[in-house]
Design a protein around this motif. Sequence first.
Motif, mmCIF file in Angstrom:
data_model
loop_
_atom_site.group_PDB
_atom_site.id
_atom_site.type_symbol
_atom_site.label_atom_id
_atom_site.label_comp_id
_atom_site.label_asym_id
_atom_site.label_seq_id
_atom_site.Cartn_x
_atom_site.Cartn_y
_atom_site.Cartn_z
ATOM 1 N N GLN A 1 7.279 -1.726 2.118
ATOM 2 C CA GLN A 1 6.615 -1.521 3.398
ATOM 3 C C GLN A 1 7.614 -1.680 4.534
ATOM 4 N N GLU B 1 -3.660 3.977 -0.131
ATOM 5 C CA GLU B 1 -4.158 3.273 -1.319
ATOM 6 C C GLU B 1 -3.564 1.869 -1.407
ATOM 7 N N ASN B 2 -4.356 0.930 -1.895
ATOM 8 C CA ASN B 2 -3.907 -0.447 -2.042
ATOM 9 C C ASN B 2 -3.095 -0.576 -3.334
ATOM 10 N N LYS C 1 0.838 -1.196 0.000
ATOM 11 C CA LYS C 1 0.000 0.000 0.000
ATOM 12 C C LYS C 1 0.872 1.244 0.000
#
Length: 331
Positions: free
Chosen positions: A291, A18-19, A12
């Motif tokens: 991430q 947002e994905n 994300k």
Amino acid sequence: MTKFMYINPAMKNPKTGENVREQEIAKLKALKAEGKKIVGLEMTVADLSDICDKNIDPQHTDGKADECCAKTVAENAKKLLAEFKGQDVVFVTNRVDVDSIAAYVTADRYLQGKPTEYNGNLAKINEHDAHLGAKWEGPKPIEQAFNPNNKVAALASSVKVFMVTPKNIEDVKTFIDTGKVDETVMNNYRTVQTGIIDRVKSGEIKAEVVGGVAYVETTLPCATNVGYSMAPVVVATNPAMRNPDGTTYRKVSICQHEAGYADLGAVKNELSAREAGWGGSPTFVGSPQGQDCTIKLSDIKKLVYANLTPEYKSQITSRGVNTNKGKGMGE
């Protein structure tokens, strides 16, 4: 004609929420709906590689630590790509580097009916990408950690990691064919090297050796070279790895100069059990792409030391270098 494009491996967007994964999956599916064949080159994220008609990734998926993607394509082009001749092919990667670009150049040439021999320049790319070459021979001054005349390293430093550019493709193609690298690229690389050496000496790039393992913290793409000047096993932390949109995340990579110092397979399995997305090869493993790595450095230190080979632990003990600190770093 073929195309080569970058696919974002992030889950994300940390800024907007947002994905990203859904967006990238939709992008790949749209290409297939247009009738295009999709061939992955080092697509290391299963959610993304599963959509590809084929994914060529000897190091990260097949566990062949000493064989880069370009080498595999050059030596097995017919076996891997014959089914795609005459079709509309899009090559995709979530790792834009010299290896994936060289793999694309070679694959594209095969589909155009041109020779794809594995020559000496591709072998140099393989050596650089798979971290092959001379065995680790002990600590050395930071000035000796960088080779100012290393053409592949210079080429690698010029690659735009979040996009495939025509200039990068042309530069890699020229190197494969001639062994030459533009002098501007070489000079830029040397300037960066000098800056890195100065930052290590000043402590701006944090580095220390604990238990026979070098721990390096920097946002610059130099941690392995810095670490290998100190120890054969390196844990590199980038506290602000950049995403394509400019957002940042904490990235941790663990590597060994060559097999025999640590069981990185066991390290990867333990870390991936704690945090999904860890992957890699017997000589290099990394935290989830795009991430934050949420595992504490102190926990990683314990795990890496626990999985050093008995032979290396014996060397550490006999040399009395269980703790040999440079410029310190904390959590």
